[in-house]
Design a protein around this motif. Structure first.
Motif, short mmCIF file in Angstrom:
data_model
loop_
_atom_site.label_atom_id
_atom_site.label_comp_id
_atom_site.label_asym_id
_atom_site.label_seq_id
_atom_site.Cartn_x
_atom_site.Cartn_y
_atom_site.Cartn_z
N VAL A 54 2.46 6.77 0.27
CA VAL A 54 2.16 5.69 1.22
C VAL A 54 3.29 4.66 1.22
N TRP A 55 3.73 4.25 0.02
CA TRP A 55 4.63 3.10 -0.07
C TRP A 55 6.12 3.45 -0.04
N GLY B 211 9.49 1.35 -3.14
CA GLY B 211 8.23 2.08 -3.01
C GLY B 211 7.74 2.64 -4.33
N SER C 140 -4.41 -5.62 3.68
CA SER C 140 -3.68 -4.92 4.74
C SER C 140 -3.87 -3.41 4.67
N TYR C 141 -4.46 -2.90 3.57
CA TYR C 141 -4.73 -1.46 3.43
C TYR C 141 -6.22 -1.18 3.39
N PRO D 270 7.58 5.75 2.06
CA PRO D 270 7.98 5.75 3.47
C PRO D 270 8.06 4.35 4.08
N GLU D 271 7.24 3.42 3.57
CA GLU D 271 7.24 2.05 4.10
C GLU D 271 8.37 1.20 3.53
N MET D 272 8.69 1.38 2.25
CA MET D 272 9.59 0.46 1.56
C MET D 272 10.89 1.09 1.06
N ASN E 141 -7.04 2.32 4.55
CA ASN E 141 -6.17 3.41 4.12
C ASN E 141 -6.88 4.24 3.04
#
Length: 439
Positions: free
Chosen positions: A144-145, A154, A180-181, A147-149, A184
């Protein structure tokens, strides 16, 4: 002095914890640990919160502390959660040092076990299981993190939250925790699984890994597993229906997000400290229910706090037995010893008295705050939960010291504190029995 400490395991553990807090607070005051300078008080508050795996924060962890500072907090969480003596066992074994009977007594006290036998093996298993579970969680959360950061941020983000969640600390690197999750599935499932596994207790985990047969589980494991399932299911249903129409919490969410939020907020209060909805916006009845969950807490020999779920179950069973005119408590074809009943009552009563004493002080130091947030903050600190209605950053200087004390006592337990300073009754005199009117 050293000999006296070894002869008093509770006092030795308290000394070790205080030493860890002092070292952690000093490390967090290093200029490289923070983006902007913080006071000594805030540094030690963070150290106490991390070592007691609480999660209450007077400054934002993600923006005020650098990666070095966050790493220091993560180390304090890991040491505080798994126990200083667990790490000491590993170091001793690596150095080839023999672990004597006195050291085993201290480890027994640290892991809240009833017997010394097998305590070293348990400590080693605890360390291995914890590292494996946390690393597996990092792999899942990184999907999850990363790809985002990106890879660096991440992976660190995943590692920090995995350590924090498994040790029931509740520290997060986002200012809104995990709001915010809220919908998820990966974040909700992994984080909640971590703090449920961490909060269920190490002896239970070992029991579960050793045998899949329920019949071979110990009575403690059976009580913890069944009690956790019942209380988590009831809490989820209660929060779901109580907050369903509240526009500030579940009301504005889609149905699947409502279910995830209700589930996450139901299992989190028993010492995890993460939140996926705004705690301060919840209905008063929901907040009262969460206060009760925080007071009950997690399992014995776990990373969590509170009076412990098994303590609550034993008191509940004793109450039912009294109403049924029974003098013995039976569960899963086993009888619970009277000593355990007395211990459970002592834990509950000493905890209630300590919270009342802390509240009486907090109502004076935080005279500008409403009563409910003060109660919520105090019980959260005692249960080493970390949930807050927003009062933590607004605490007065004296209020911070009170909450630090409450977090510390909540972590080591009121009984450990009393045993460290009280002398056992050596009298052999027996007195005639007499009746007292009760009720």
């Amino acid at each position: 002095m050293k000999k006296k400490l070894f002869q008093n395991p509770p006092l030795f553990l308290i000394t070790l914890f205080l030493t860890g807090i002092l070292l952690g607070g000093a490390a967090l005051k290093i200029p490289a640990a923070t983006v902007t300078p913080i006071s000594w008080q805030d540094a030690f508050f963070t150290a106490v919160s991390a070592m007691t795996v609480t999660g209450l924060a007077v400054v934002d962890t993600g923006t005020v502390y650098t990666m070095l500072g966050q790493t220091i907090i993560m180390i304090l969480i890991q040491v505080g959660g798994l126990g200083i003596m667990t790490f000491a066992v590993i170091v001793f074994l690596m150095l080839g040092r023999k672990i004597g009977f006195k050291e085993r007594l201290i480890i027994q006290q640290a892991l809240n076990q009833n017997a010394v036998g097998g305590i070293i093996r348990l400590a080693i298993q605890l360390m291995i299981y914890s590292i494996l579970i946390e690393l597996f969680a990092v792999m899942l959360l990184s999907t999850v993190w990363v790809p985002e950061m990106g890879w660096k941020d991440g992976l660190f983000f995943s590692l920090f939250h995995a350590v924090s969640a498994f040790n029931n600390a509740g520290f997060g690197l986002l200012s809104d925790s995990l709001v915010s999750y809220v919908g998820n599935p990966m974040v909700n499932l992994v984080i909640s699984a971590l703090f449920i596994f961490g909060g269920i207790g190490f002896t239970v985990l070992v029991d579960l890994f050793r045998s899949s047969s329920i019949r071979r589980w110990s009575l403690h494991t059976k009580l913890m597993v069944s009690g956790t399932l019942v209380i988590n299911t009831f809490a989820m249903i209660y929060i779901f229906f109580n907050e369903f129409a509240n526009p500030a919490t579940l009301g504005s969410l889609e149905l699947d997000e409502k279910i995830w939020a209700a589930y996450f907020q139901a299992v989190s209060p028993r010492t995890a400290g993460f939140n996926s909805i705004d705690i301060a916006a919840m209905d008063d009845s929901s907040l009262l229910f969460i206060i009760i969950l925080m007071f009950i807490g997690a399992g014995s020999a776990s990373t969590g706090g509170g009076i412990k779920l098994t303590t609550f179950i034993v008191i509940l069973l004793a109450t039912v037995a009294f109403f049924r005119r029974n003098t013995e408590i039976h569960m899963f074809d086993r009888e619970i010893r009277q000593e355990i009943i007395f211990k459970s009552l002592a834990i509950a009563m000493s905890s209630v008295l300590f919270i009342i004493a802390a509240l009486s002080i907090m109502t004076h130091t935080e005279d500008g705050a409403d009563f409910l947030p003060i109660v919520f903050e105090t019980v959260s600190a005692f249960g080493t939960v970390g949930l807050s209605m927003g009062l933590t950053p607004e605490l007065s200087d004296m209020g911070k010291y009170v909450i630090m004390t409450v977090m510390f006592i909540g972590k080591i337990g009121p009984l450990t504190l009393f045993f460290s300073i009280a002398k056992p009754d050596q009298r052999k005199i027996k007195y005639p029995k007499a009746d007292v009117l009760a009720g």
